[in-house]
Design a protein around this motif. Structure first.
Motif, PDB file in Angstrom:
ATOM      1  N   PRO A 136       4.015  23.230  17.066  1.00 34.49           N
ATOM      2  CA  PRO A 136       3.191  24.076  17.926  1.00 34.49           C
ATOM      3  C   PRO A 136       3.677  25.520  18.005  1.00 34.49           C
ATOM      4  O   PRO A 136       2.969  26.379  18.528  1.00 34.49           O
ATOM      5  N   ASP A 137       4.876  25.794  17.525  1.00 28.89           N
ATOM      6  CA  ASP A 137       5.399  27.163  17.506  1.00 28.89           C
ATOM      7  C   ASP A 137       6.511  27.208  16.453  1.00 28.89           C
ATOM      8  O   ASP A 137       6.931  26.163  15.948  1.00 28.89           O
ATOM      9  N   PRO A 138       6.973  28.398  16.087  1.00 25.76           N
ATOM     10  CA  PRO A 138       7.958  28.486  14.991  1.00 25.76           C
ATOM     11  C   PRO A 138       9.244  27.701  15.259  1.00 25.76           C
ATOM     12  O   PRO A 138       9.816  27.113  14.340  1.00 25.76           O
ATOM     13  N   GLU A 139       9.691  27.694  16.523  1.00 23.42           N
ATOM     14  CA  GLU A 139      10.944  26.998  16.827  1.00 23.42           C
ATOM     15  C   GLU A 139      10.798  25.480  16.622  1.00 23.42           C
ATOM     16  O   GLU A 139      11.642  24.846  15.998  1.00 23.42           O
ATOM     17  N   LEU A 140       9.715  24.931  17.174  1.00 22.38           N
ATOM     18  CA  LEU A 140       9.547  23.476  17.013  1.00 22.38           C
ATOM     19  C   LEU A 140       9.189  23.125  15.569  1.00 22.38           C
ATOM     20  O   LEU A 140       9.496  22.032  15.097  1.00 22.38           O
TER      21      LEU A 140
END
Lengths: 167, 476
Positions: free
Chosen positions: A85-89
């Motif tokens: 859902p986002d770059p980190e995850l």
């Protein structure tokens, strides 16, 4: 850098790795990775000119938890596809997918190729069957954590990807 | 950590007063020297846990606390589902139900020393250890589901173990509520060939000798006497637990905002207990506990086979099997009211005091055995739960020595061969498939386990019963 231990600098850093030494075609990028300390576990950090390269570099740092990446022959390719859902995850899911594929295929990977499109990552991991005598793997990774998790551009326009893996 | 940042309650109890979003105080149990040696991250993380919804009484840190993932390792926190409380994948950890079991043997130390080398080699051959090890046990999907529902009970039914072991295992060997239906296909796949394996890192199997008795009455109740030989196993739920932990950690991190949970740090990822995600995690995590209980039962069976192969008259009786990475629904009295709470213990051992109804009759008068692993050179401890541990930290105590040096630093400091030779000169035979792994686990990389258990005892979390030193160590 936030989230990193207060202790003295202590990192294991890659030599600049070129396309020739990685056994892959394409980019001539100088990719770098390093480990940073986290109590009982290990922090991974990868740098690159692009997010793709930073994700490739941090994957090499993951290999280095097990064995020096240069020990791994890139004989077989395994396709890996993840979303987040986002770059980190997305990064956490990428590293967890590598850990999963190595564990279930009894393989070790040393080279990686990544293409990120939005929150979707298509990658390839290159490696060979785990050889306990030759690779002498030190410790298995249980999973990527959200600790010191970061995917960002640095001041000089490069990308950094980092997180701590539980071992 | 600077003790001046804390409110000193007494010599071994320190408080972080609730400020900002903290709903309760944080309480750290340790002596002043241990506090000074403790990572500042423990302060931050213990305080962060205190902000989570539904937390009851306090966020606790044990004397061996160190920087973890959201929760400190050595952290204890209880949540009330009726107060919109949460369950956290990070508060349990990746190695769900990692724990320790100790088995009492009837073999004299002199006989062990006569056959020590043979014993070490036989254990290395019998117990799969290290990265990529497999046991030869391969389970189908239906067998995996039966294992995930049945725990150690399943292992015994399948021919690995002894029915008498069950009463000496937490939850009597089977965690109720474990739901194999919540375990992903990937977790299944990861576990298929990992049953009966030790794993790597700080996991081990040791043959140990009791060298000191601190509480003779309890020691006798536990079957411990000077020079008694025991086998101690430290491992967890293997790839399945790691996969469950990884999957739910990211799912909870993504879902928390939608559940109206404000996280001071994303790594505190959690879900309301009374939510579909919270219930799914609890069912999966409790099934993973069964995986760990089954795994340790199988390795315990291997230990019996190794011993009887060398000593035909050998008998190995389970003293106790206890986990230190769990979240369990337990009843605790809070301000005079008996409540059902979801108690997270991340790197903390349950430590029920004397008389607790969950303890087997033979142990009930003494309190629950609390099994504390040290490093392979320094020794281990067996403690007992106290009457005060309930009030102190929901019946919890420390779980180990904790590292004082990173793996990388240890690898740069020692060579595996050097560690093996030095320990051999002291009568400790180490076996491992990885020389680098031994260097990373060198005794000097760990804190002083004696100081940790002393602090736990002074704080009233548990009382010291016996100290043990290894004779054989199989490192994962």
């Amino acid at each position: 850098m936030s989230g990193i231990s207060n202790g003295p600098p202590e990192t294991e850093t890659s030599a600049p790795e070129t396309a020739a030494s990685s056994g892959q075609a394409a980019t001539e990028a100088v990719r770098r990775w390093e480990h940073f300390p986290h109590g009982a576990d290990i922090g991974l950090r990868g740098f690159g000119r692009t997010q793709d390269e930073a994700f490739e570099a941090i994957a090499i740092a993951a290999t280095a938890v097990l064995t020096p990446p240069g020990n791994v022959r890139p004989n077989e390719a395994v396709a890996i596809e993840v979303t987040g859902p986002d770059p980190e995850l997305l990064l956490v899911n990428w590293l967890n997918a590598i850990i999963y594929e190595m564990a279930t295929r009894a393989m070790i990977f040393g080279h990686y190729r990544v293409q990120i499109d939005g929150w979707h990552l298509k990658g390839e991991a290159f490696g060979e069957p785990l050889d306990k005598m030759r690779h002498e793997p030190a410790v298995e990774m249980k999973g990527a954590t959200l600790t010191a998790l970061k995917v960002a551009r640095t001041g000089d326009g490069k990308w950094v990807a980092q997180c701590v893996v539980d071992v | 950590m600077d003790p001046a940042r804390l409110t000193r309650v007494n010599d071994t109890e320190w408080r972080i007063e609730p400020v900002g979003a903290m709903r309760v105080p944080a309480i750290l149990y340790a002596d002043e020297a241990t506090i000074q040696d403790m990572d500042d991250k423990v302060y931050e993380q213990a305080a962060n846990v205190a902000t989570l919804p539904g937390i009851v009484r306090a966020s606790y840190a044990m004397p061996d606390a160190h920087w973890g993932y959201g929760f400190p390792i050595g952290g204890v926190a209880a949540f009330d589902a009726e107060a919109d409380g949460i369950v956290s994948a990070g508060g349990v950890g990746f190695d769900i139900s990692c724990g320790v079991r100790t088995m009492l043997t009837n073999i004299e130390p002199a006989r062990i020393r006569e056959r020590q080398r043979e014993l070490a080699d036989a254990f290395l051959e019998k117990v799969p250890a290290g990265v990529g090890s497999q046991s030869g046990i391969s389970l189908s999907d239906s067998e995996l589901d039966a294992m995930l529902a049945g725990g150690a009970e399943w292992a015994i039914r399948s021919g690995w173990g002894d029915i008498r072991d069950l009463e000496r295992i937490e939850e009597r060997g089977r965690m109720l509520g474990g739901n194999p239906g919540f375990i992903s296909e990937r977790a299944h796949t990861r576990q298929r060939r990992e049953m009966g394996t030790l794993g790597s890192g700080n996991h081990y199997l040791e043959v140990q000798e009791v060298t000191e008795i601190f509480d003779p009455v309890t020691a006798e109740g536990f079957g411990l006497s000077p020079h008694r030989i025991v086998v101690t196993i430290h491992c967890g739920s293997r790839g399945l637990g790691h996969q469950v932990g990884s999957e739910f950690l990211t799912e909870m991190a993504a879902a928390a905002p939608g559940q109206g949970i404000v996280l001071p740090d994303r790594e505190l990822a959690c879900a309301r207990i009374n939510s579909p995600l919270g219930e799914r995690y609890l069912g999966a995590m409790w099934a993973a506990i069964n995986c760990a209980l089954a795994n340790r039962e199988i390795i315990g069976h291997f230990a019996r086979e190794v011993f009887s192969g060398i000593f035909p008259d050998a008998e190995l009786d389970l003293l106790y099997d206890v986990s230190h990475n769990t979240c369990k629904k337990e009843r605790h009295v809070v301000d005079g009211v008996d409540r059902a709470l979801f108690v997270h213990r991340k790197g903390a051992t349950r430590a029920f005091g004397p008389g607790h109804p969950d303890l087997p009759e033979a142990l009930r008068d003494f309190g629950q055995p609390v099994l504390i692993g040290g490093s392979m050179g320094t020794g281990s401890h067996i403690l007992a739960g106290t009457a005060t541990s309930e009030e102190k930290a929901f019946s919890s105590a420390c779980h180990g020595a904790g590292r004082r040096m990173s793996r990388h630093q240890a690898y740069k400091t020692w060579k595996g061969r050097q560690v093996v030779d030095e320990l051999a000169a002291r009568g400790i035979l180490v076996r491992s498939h990885s020389s680098r792994g031994i260097a990373e686990e060198a005794p000097g990389a760990y804190k002083d386990v004696d100081a940790v258990v002393d602090a736990a005892e002074q704080a009233g979390l548990a009382r010291k019963v016996a100290r043990l030193v290894p004779l054989v160590c199989i490192k994962g």
